[in-house]
Write a protein that holds these residues in place. Structure first.
Motif, PDB file in Angstrom:
ATOM      1  N   LEU A   1      46.897 -91.251  24.132  1.00 30.50           N
ATOM      2  CA  LEU A   1      46.249 -89.898  24.020  1.00 30.50           C
ATOM      3  C   LEU A   1      45.323 -89.676  25.118  1.00 30.50           C
ATOM      4  N   GLN A   2      44.586 -90.642  25.609  1.00 31.22           N
ATOM      5  CA  GLN A   2      43.631 -90.468  26.803  1.00 31.22           C
ATOM      6  C   GLN A   2      44.312 -89.950  27.966  1.00 31.22           C
ATOM      7  N   GLN A   3      45.273 -90.393  28.278  1.00 34.94           N
ATOM      8  CA  GLN A   3      46.129 -89.938  29.492  1.00 34.94           C
ATOM      9  C   GLN A   3      46.683 -88.807  29.264  1.00 34.94           C
ATOM     10  N   ASN A   4      46.969 -88.459  28.100  1.00 34.28           N
ATOM     11  CA  ASN A   4      47.732 -87.206  27.691  1.00 34.28           C
ATOM     12  C   ASN A   4      46.479 -85.925  27.974  1.00 34.28           C
ATOM     13  N   CYS A   5      45.150 -86.391  27.791  1.00 36.22           N
ATOM     14  CA  CYS A   5      44.161 -85.329  27.877  1.00 36.22           C
ATOM     15  C   CYS A   5      43.791 -85.133  29.447  1.00 36.22           C
ATOM     16  N   LEU A   6      43.958 -86.109  30.126  1.00 38.09           N
ATOM     17  CA  LEU A   6      43.945 -86.092  31.549  1.00 38.09           C
ATOM     18  C   LEU A   6      45.115 -84.990  32.324  1.00 38.09           C
ATOM     19  N   LYS A   7      46.371 -85.192  31.555  1.00 35.96           N
ATOM     20  CA  LYS A   7      47.211 -84.246  31.787  1.00 35.96           C
ATOM     21  C   LYS A   7      47.101 -82.775  31.328  1.00 35.96           C
ATOM     22  N   ALA A   8      46.508 -82.623  30.404  1.00 32.86           N
ATOM     23  CA  ALA A   8      46.352 -81.512  29.523  1.00 32.86           C
ATOM     24  C   ALA A   8      45.423 -80.459  30.247  1.00 32.86           C
ATOM     25  N   ARG A   9      44.279 -80.908  30.708  1.00 28.71           N
ATOM     26  CA  ARG A   9      43.276 -80.393  31.364  1.00 28.71           C
ATOM     27  C   ARG A   9      43.676 -79.605  32.716  1.00 28.71           C
ATOM     28  N   GLU A  10      44.607 -80.110  33.125  1.00 27.05           N
ATOM     29  CA  GLU A  10      45.254 -79.590  34.399  1.00 27.05           C
ATOM     30  C   GLU A  10      45.748 -78.220  34.150  1.00 27.05           C
ATOM     31  N   ALA A  11      46.230 -77.893  32.925  1.00 25.22           N
ATOM     32  CA  ALA A  11      46.911 -76.725  32.616  1.00 25.22           C
ATOM     33  C   ALA A  11      46.144 -75.859  31.561  1.00 25.22           C
ATOM     34  N   ILE A  12      44.986 -76.282  30.891  1.00 21.79           N
ATOM     35  CA  ILE A  12      44.068 -75.570  29.987  1.00 21.79           C
ATOM     36  C   ILE A  12      42.995 -75.913  30.731  1.00 21.79           C
ATOM     37  N   ASN A  13      42.222 -74.869  31.315  1.00 20.57           N
ATOM     38  CA  ASN A  13      41.170 -74.692  32.093  1.00 20.57           C
ATOM     39  C   ASN A  13      40.472 -73.395  32.393  1.00 20.57           C
ATOM     40  N   TRP A  14      39.365 -73.321  32.689  1.00 15.79           N
ATOM     41  CA  TRP A  14      38.576 -71.874  32.916  1.00 15.79           C
ATOM     42  C   TRP A  14      39.225 -71.138  33.941  1.00 15.79           C
ATOM     43  N   GLN A  15      39.565 -71.985  35.133  1.00 15.12           N
ATOM     44  CA  GLN A  15      40.296 -71.138  36.353  1.00 15.12           C
ATOM     45  C   GLN A  15      41.353 -70.360  35.961  1.00 15.12           C
ATOM     46  N   GLN A  16      42.090 -70.801  34.786  1.00 20.74           N
ATOM     47  CA  GLN A  16      43.326 -69.946  34.256  1.00 20.74           C
ATOM     48  C   GLN A  16      42.799 -68.639  33.258  1.00 20.74           C
ATOM     49  N   GLU A  17      41.870 -68.945  32.465  1.00 22.40           N
ATOM     50  CA  GLU A  17      41.135 -68.057  31.438  1.00 22.40           C
ATOM     51  C   GLU A  17      40.572 -66.952  32.232  1.00 22.40           C
ATOM     52  N   GLU A  18      39.752 -67.570  33.382  1.00 18.88           N
ATOM     53  CA  GLU A  18      38.922 -66.433  34.126  1.00 18.88           C
ATOM     54  C   GLU A  18      39.630 -65.446  34.786  1.00 18.88           C
ATOM     55  N   LYS A  19      41.181 -65.550  35.079  1.00 15.04           N
ATOM     56  CA  LYS A  19      41.829 -64.472  35.470  1.00 15.04           C
ATOM     57  C   LYS A  19      41.987 -63.317  34.601  1.00 15.04           C
ATOM     58  N   LYS A  20      42.187 -63.772  33.345  1.00 16.80           N
ATOM     59  CA  LYS A  20      42.430 -62.916  32.461  1.00 16.80           C
ATOM     60  C   LYS A  20      41.107 -61.921  31.861  1.00 16.80           C
ATOM     61  N   LEU A  21      39.687 -62.785  32.040  1.00 20.02           N
ATOM     62  CA  LEU A  21      38.810 -62.070  31.707  1.00 20.02           C
ATOM     63  C   LEU A  21      38.447 -60.848  33.014  1.00 20.02           C
ATOM     64  N   LEU A  22      38.594 -61.304  34.183  1.00 26.51           N
ATOM     65  CA  LEU A  22      38.201 -60.316  35.219  1.00 26.51           C
ATOM     66  C   LEU A  22      39.477 -59.233  35.313  1.00 26.51           C
ATOM     67  N   GLU A  23      40.666 -59.339  34.796  1.00 21.27           N
ATOM     68  CA  GLU A  23      41.381 -58.335  34.612  1.00 21.27           C
ATOM     69  C   GLU A  23      40.971 -57.269  33.379  1.00 21.27           C
ATOM     70  N   PHE A  24      40.504 -57.931  32.480  1.00 17.60           N
ATOM     71  CA  PHE A  24      40.121 -57.485  31.222  1.00 17.60           C
ATOM     72  C   PHE A  24      39.009 -56.405  31.773  1.00 17.60           C
ATOM     73  N   TYR A  25      37.876 -56.727  32.392  1.00 21.43           N
ATOM     74  CA  TYR A  25      36.667 -55.918  32.509  1.00 21.43           C
ATOM     75  C   TYR A  25      37.212 -54.728  33.761  1.00 21.43           C
ATOM     76  N   LYS A  26      38.220 -55.172  34.745  1.00 22.51           N
ATOM     77  CA  LYS A  26      38.502 -54.347  35.658  1.00 22.51           C
ATOM     78  C   LYS A  26      39.237 -53.085  34.855  1.00 22.51           C
ATOM     79  N   ASN A  27      39.932 -53.206  33.733  1.00 27.91           N
ATOM     80  CA  ASN A  27      40.706 -52.281  33.112  1.00 27.91           C
ATOM     81  C   ASN A  27      39.916 -51.557  32.206  1.00 27.91           C
ATOM     82  N   ILE A  28      38.725 -51.790  32.058  1.00 26.72           N
ATOM     83  CA  ILE A  28      37.896 -50.797  30.984  1.00 26.72           C
ATOM     84  C   ILE A  28      37.214 -49.872  31.652  1.00 26.72           C
ATOM     85  N   PHE A  29      37.108 -49.886  32.928  1.00 25.40           N
ATOM     86  CA  PHE A  29      36.393 -48.920  33.702  1.00 25.40           C
ATOM     87  C   PHE A  29      37.422 -47.799  33.974  1.00 25.40           C
TER      88      PHE A  29
END
Length: 361
Positions: free
Chosen positions: A333-361
């Motif tokens: 489980l610990q090794q799987n956590c270290l792999k999962a964090r490479e795919a699930i992180n704020w650097q990926q979610e941030e892209k959607k956040l910035l696109e959202f606010y770009k589109n409301i104006f």
């Protein structure tokens, strides 16, 4: 430079989701103000790359506390220049709706949860009816919005025909080293609120040879402390209170097991996707987690947790002991956590956040 204003009802220093959101928007070139409450116990604000404002209120609990804060927020916003506003959960939505109408500016809704379906709301009929009226009046008028998972977004569409995006509350990906852990302690981090299974978790600790450390505050704190005393666990269950995010990460990475537990009372718990679920993953900490849809979907893909549907003390103790003593399972489980964090992180979610606010104006 576009100016965005957000508001929460909690203490600004500890709101990791809002710190991440406001930091990302500020770094992307927006002027950002985050508003919260000032409590008698508030410590000095931690400097951030965005503006912060605390509103003082005389009332700290009950209906008058919500009413006073919303009135003070409305008055503050009347004299605040802003190009768009975003309400964070239902308890800040009315002032932002009014201001957006008065000033003719865009409004957005950030729904961390299904507010009316939280246990502390849905189990109190009068309170539920009040908040449900607020929700029915305002949410259909917030066409721009986002929430934390698909299930909650589907509920908003079913109820109000609003199409909300998904921005998960996950940590920023940064280097992590798994330290030596001389003590195998179990960590709960987050709000100590009703519906978090403390009624069964605390008794379960009598059958577990490890300490439980609780980092957080909430409406169940007094009851949780009483449960600890009633079961003679004052040396085994430790309350640390609110911990600043930077320090909390050290508690998390040093923990042996993380906990993500919710009673299945109210759709908000059942469809939750808690911050701590991802915090444990990013710290490489296997966790005991409820077997609800959003968690099951991620665990089926990455296998980072032991899922549980039976929250009785005996069952919780059995699965906690499995994580304490089954080294093969724990290491996987610990090794799987270290792999999962490479795919699930704020650097990926941030892209959607910035696109959202770009589109409301």
């Amino acid at each position: 430079m576009k100016h965005l204003v957000f508001a929460v009802t909690n203490e600004l220093n500890y709101d990791q989701r809002m710190i991440r959101i406001c930091t990302s928007l500020s770094q992307a070139g927006y002027s950002v103000t985050l508003i919260g409450r000032r409590w008698s116990t508030s410590t000095p604000l931690v400097p951030r790359p965005f503006a912060q404002k605390r509103l003082f209120c005389f009332f700290s609990t009950g209906k008058l506390a919500y009413l006073e804060y919303n009135l003070r927020l409305l008055l503050y916003l009347l004299f605040k220049r802003t190009d768009a506003v975003c309400a964070i959960d239902l308890d800040t939505i009315l002032p932002f709706y009014i201001i957006s109408k008065l000033k003719g500016i865009p409004r957005a809704y950030d729904a961390h949860e299904l507010f009316c379906e939280m246990k502390e709301v849905v189990t109190r009929p009068a309170i539920y009816r009040t908040w449900k009226r607020v929700e029915k009046f305002t949410v259909p008028k917030f066409k721009h919005g986002y929430t934390v998972n698909d299930a909650i977004a589907r509920e908003f569409y079913r109820m109000y025909q609003v199409q909300y995006g998904i921005i998960r509350n996950v940590p920023v990906l940064q280097p992590v080293t798994i330290p030596e852990k001389p003590e195998k302690y179990i960590l709960y981090q987050g709000a100590v609120n009703e519906g978090r299974s403390f009624e069964t978790l605390i008794p379960a600790m009598k059958q577990v040879n490890a300490r439980l450390i609780i980092c957080g505050e909430g409406n169940f704190m007094q009851a949780a402390r009483q449960l600890v005393q009633d079961h003679g666990l004052t040396e085994k269950v430790i309350f640390r209170g609110l911990i600043l995010p930077e320090e909390l990460r050290q508690y998390t990475v040093q923990a042996w097991i993380g906990l993500t537990l919710f009673e299945n009372k109210g759709l908000s718990n059942y469809h939750s996707l808690a911050n701590r679920f991802f915090d444990y993953i990013h710290a490489g900490v296997p966790q005991l987690c409820v077997d609800y849809p959003a968690y099951r979907e991620i665990n089926n893909k990455y296998n980072i947790a032991v899922l549980i549907s039976d929250l009785r003390p005996e069952s919780l103790a059995e699965r906690l002991n499995e994580l304490l003593y089954n080294k093969k399972l724990y290491d996987q489980l610990q090794q799987n956590c270290l792999k999962a964090r490479e795919a699930i992180n704020w650097q990926q979610e941030e892209k959607k956040l910035l696109e959202f606010y770009k589109n409301i104006f």
